[in-house]
Design a protein around this motif. Structure first.
Motif, PDB file in Angstrom:
ATOM      1  N   HIS A   1       2.094   7.755 -16.865  1.00 48.86           N
ATOM      2  CA  HIS A   1       3.416   7.329 -17.311  1.00 48.86           C
ATOM      3  C   HIS A   1       4.253   7.181 -16.051  1.00 48.86           C
ATOM      4  N   PHE A   2       4.958   6.071 -15.947  1.00 49.84           N
ATOM      5  CA  PHE A   2       5.753   5.780 -14.756  1.00 49.84           C
ATOM      6  C   PHE A   2       7.224   6.035 -15.029  1.00 49.84           C
ATOM      7  N   PRO A   3       7.929   6.603 -14.058  1.00 54.90           N
ATOM      8  CA  PRO A   3       9.363   6.812 -14.236  1.00 54.90           C
ATOM      9  C   PRO A   3      10.093   5.480 -14.409  1.00 54.90           C
ATOM     10  N   SER A   4      11.169   5.510 -15.129  1.00 55.47           N
ATOM     11  CA  SER A   4      11.987   4.321 -15.350  1.00 55.47           C
ATOM     12  C   SER A   4      12.516   3.781 -14.025  1.00 55.47           C
ATOM     13  N   GLY A   5      12.501   2.463 -13.893  1.00 55.08           N
ATOM     14  CA  GLY A   5      13.110   1.809 -12.745  1.00 55.08           C
ATOM     15  C   GLY A   5      12.253   1.744 -11.502  1.00 55.08           C
ATOM     16  N   VAL A   6      11.020   2.252 -11.550  1.00 58.52           N
ATOM     17  CA  VAL A   6      10.150   2.232 -10.375  1.00 58.52           C
ATOM     18  C   VAL A   6       9.327   0.942 -10.385  1.00 58.52           C
ATOM     19  N   ASP A   7       9.274   0.265  -9.250  1.00 58.46           N
ATOM     20  CA  ASP A   7       8.501  -0.974  -9.113  1.00 58.46           C
ATOM     21  C   ASP A   7       7.026  -0.623  -8.988  1.00 58.46           C
ATOM     22  N   ASN A   8       6.299  -0.705 -10.110  1.00 61.13           N
ATOM     23  CA  ASN A   8       4.868  -0.441 -10.085  1.00 61.13           C
ATOM     24  C   ASN A   8       4.054  -1.738 -10.139  1.00 61.13           C
ATOM     25  N   SER A   9       4.681  -2.857  -9.797  1.00 60.86           N
ATOM     26  CA  SER A   9       3.976  -4.135  -9.830  1.00 60.86           C
ATOM     27  C   SER A   9       2.777  -4.094  -8.886  1.00 60.86           C
ATOM     28  N   GLY A  10       1.652  -4.554  -9.374  1.00 58.59           N
ATOM     29  CA  GLY A  10       0.423  -4.571  -8.594  1.00 58.59           C
ATOM     30  C   GLY A  10      -0.400  -3.301  -8.704  1.00 58.59           C
TER      31      GLY A  10
ATOM     32  N   GLU B   1       0.837  -1.212   0.000  1.00 56.92           N
ATOM     33  CA  GLU B   1       0.000   0.000   0.000  1.00 56.92           C
ATOM     34  C   GLU B   1       0.866   1.254   0.000  1.00 56.92           C
ATOM     35  N   GLN B   2       1.870   1.304   0.845  1.00 57.57           N
ATOM     36  CA  GLN B   2       2.766   2.468   0.908  1.00 57.57           C
ATOM     37  C   GLN B   2       3.514   2.654  -0.410  1.00 57.57           C
ATOM     38  N   ARG B   3       4.047   1.553  -0.934  1.00 61.28           N
ATOM     39  CA  ARG B   3       4.823   1.638  -2.173  1.00 61.28           C
ATOM     40  C   ARG B   3       3.955   2.133  -3.329  1.00 61.28           C
ATOM     41  N   LEU B   4       2.743   1.585  -3.451  1.00 65.25           N
ATOM     42  CA  LEU B   4       1.901   1.953  -4.590  1.00 65.25           C
ATOM     43  C   LEU B   4       1.325   3.358  -4.455  1.00 65.25           C
ATOM     44  N   ARG B   5       1.099   3.815  -3.233  1.00 61.79           N
ATOM     45  CA  ARG B   5       0.694   5.224  -3.060  1.00 61.79           C
ATOM     46  C   ARG B   5       1.820   6.152  -3.498  1.00 61.79           C
ATOM     47  N   GLN B   6       3.058   5.768  -3.198  1.00 64.29           N
ATOM     48  CA  GLN B   6       4.198   6.582  -3.620  1.00 64.29           C
ATOM     49  C   GLN B   6       4.377   6.504  -5.141  1.00 64.29           C
ATOM     50  N   VAL B   7       4.192   5.333  -5.713  1.00 70.24           N
ATOM     51  CA  VAL B   7       4.257   5.199  -7.173  1.00 70.24           C
ATOM     52  C   VAL B   7       3.222   6.119  -7.815  1.00 70.24           C
ATOM     53  N   LEU B   8       2.007   6.116  -7.290  1.00 69.02           N
ATOM     54  CA  LEU B   8       0.955   6.980  -7.805  1.00 69.02           C
ATOM     55  C   LEU B   8       1.362   8.456  -7.706  1.00 69.02           C
ATOM     56  N   ALA B   9       1.992   8.817  -6.598  1.00 68.63           N
ATOM     57  CA  ALA B   9       2.388  10.211  -6.382  1.00 68.63           C
ATOM     58  C   ALA B   9       3.448  10.690  -7.370  1.00 68.63           C
ATOM     59  N   ILE B  10       4.323   9.801  -7.809  1.00 67.06           N
ATOM     60  CA  ILE B  10       5.400  10.227  -8.713  1.00 67.06           C
ATOM     61  C   ILE B  10       5.103   9.952 -10.182  1.00 67.06           C
ATOM     62  N   ALA B  11       4.010   9.233 -10.462  1.00 68.64           N
ATOM     63  CA  ALA B  11       3.635   8.972 -11.850  1.00 68.64           C
ATOM     64  C   ALA B  11       3.090  10.249 -12.482  1.00 68.64           C
TER      65      ALA B  11
ATOM     66  N   LEU C   1      11.543   5.973  -3.910  1.00 67.98           N
ATOM     67  CA  LEU C   1      11.132   5.618  -5.258  1.00 67.98           C
ATOM     68  C   LEU C   1      11.501   6.687  -6.271  1.00 67.98           C
ATOM     69  N   ASP C   2      12.651   7.308  -6.099  1.00 64.72           N
ATOM     70  CA  ASP C   2      13.099   8.294  -7.071  1.00 64.72           C
ATOM     71  C   ASP C   2      13.222   7.640  -8.439  1.00 64.72           C
ATOM     72  N   ALA C   3      12.951   8.401  -9.470  1.00 61.49           N
ATOM     73  CA  ALA C   3      13.034   7.862 -10.824  1.00 61.49           C
ATOM     74  C   ALA C   3      14.396   7.227 -11.061  1.00 61.49           C
ATOM     75  N   GLY C   4      14.371   6.044 -11.616  1.00 59.94           N
ATOM     76  CA  GLY C   4      15.603   5.351 -11.955  1.00 59.94           C
ATOM     77  C   GLY C   4      16.180   4.537 -10.820  1.00 59.94           C
ATOM     78  N   ILE C   5      15.565   4.580  -9.645  1.00 56.21           N
ATOM     79  CA  ILE C   5      16.081   3.835  -8.501  1.00 56.21           C
ATOM     80  C   ILE C   5      14.985   2.912  -8.003  1.00 56.21           C
ATOM     81  N   ASP C   6      15.303   1.659  -7.833  1.00 51.77           N
ATOM     82  CA  ASP C   6      14.336   0.693  -7.339  1.00 51.77           C
ATOM     83  C   ASP C   6      14.879   0.114  -6.048  1.00 51.77           C
TER      84      ASP C   6
END
Length: 172
Positions: free
Chosen positions: A82-91, A13-23, A152-157
């Motif tokens: 659009h998702f930044p490169s290298g970000v784990d957006n699985s799920g 949940e935390q990871r995907l909320r952050q993915v959403l925030a940076i997409a 979850l900075d772009a390019g860093i996983d």
């Protein structure tokens, strides 16, 4: 690249909320629909065609809605990420679709593609046209309530924290 993560539901949940925030979020103008054609007559691709998919009987082209087609066509509103490169957006798709179903009572459709020049994977999301403002408000609310930067900075996983059972993507 598809990431494989083993993590607790709270960490997901935390990871995907952050993915959403940076997409990169874009809300698309207009109303959209599917135009169907028989399998033996594929649709002509034009600049207005967003996506084409088929089953064993017919083609479906996602295009701007016009009044010259069948009156019973479903009408959709669209937004995309659009998702930044290298970000784990699985799920991500299942996670956000579940939030939208719980809050709005509707399902969604998602068309995915890849553009390596813009980070890789992107998603187009469709919902009933009359619910687009509510769907976008839900997305913006989830973005506003994202946790503080969790790496979850772009390019860093990276993993969320040392205690979490997270398998980081080994992209080098």
């Amino acid at each position: 690249m598809v990431d494989v993560s083993k993590e607790t539901p709270d960490v997901t949940e935390q990871r995907l909320r952050q993915v959403l925030a940076i997409a990169e979020l874009k809300v698309h103008d207009g109303t959209w629909c599917y135009e169907e054609t028989p399998l033996h007559a594929p649709p002509t691709l034009t600049p207005r065609t967003l996506a084409v998919v088929r089953d064993e009987d017919s083609w479906s082209a996602l295009v701007p809605y016009t009044d010259d087609g069948p009156a019973d066509r479903e009408r959709f509103g669209l937004f995309s990420f659009h998702f930044p490169s290298g970000v784990d957006n699985s799920g991500f798709v299942g996670w956000l679709a579940t939030h939208l179903k719980h809050r709005l009572g509707t399902g969604v459709f998602v068309v995915c593609g890849s553009n390596r020049d813009r980070g890789g994977i992107y998603d187009y999301w469709g919902c009933p046209a009359h619910l687009l403002p509510d769907a976008v408000a839900t997305v913006k609310s989830l973005r506003a309530n994202a946790p503080a930067d969790i790496g979850l900075d772009a390019g860093i996983d990276v993993g969320i924290n040392a205690e979490a059972d997270v398998t980081a993507n080994a992209t080098g």
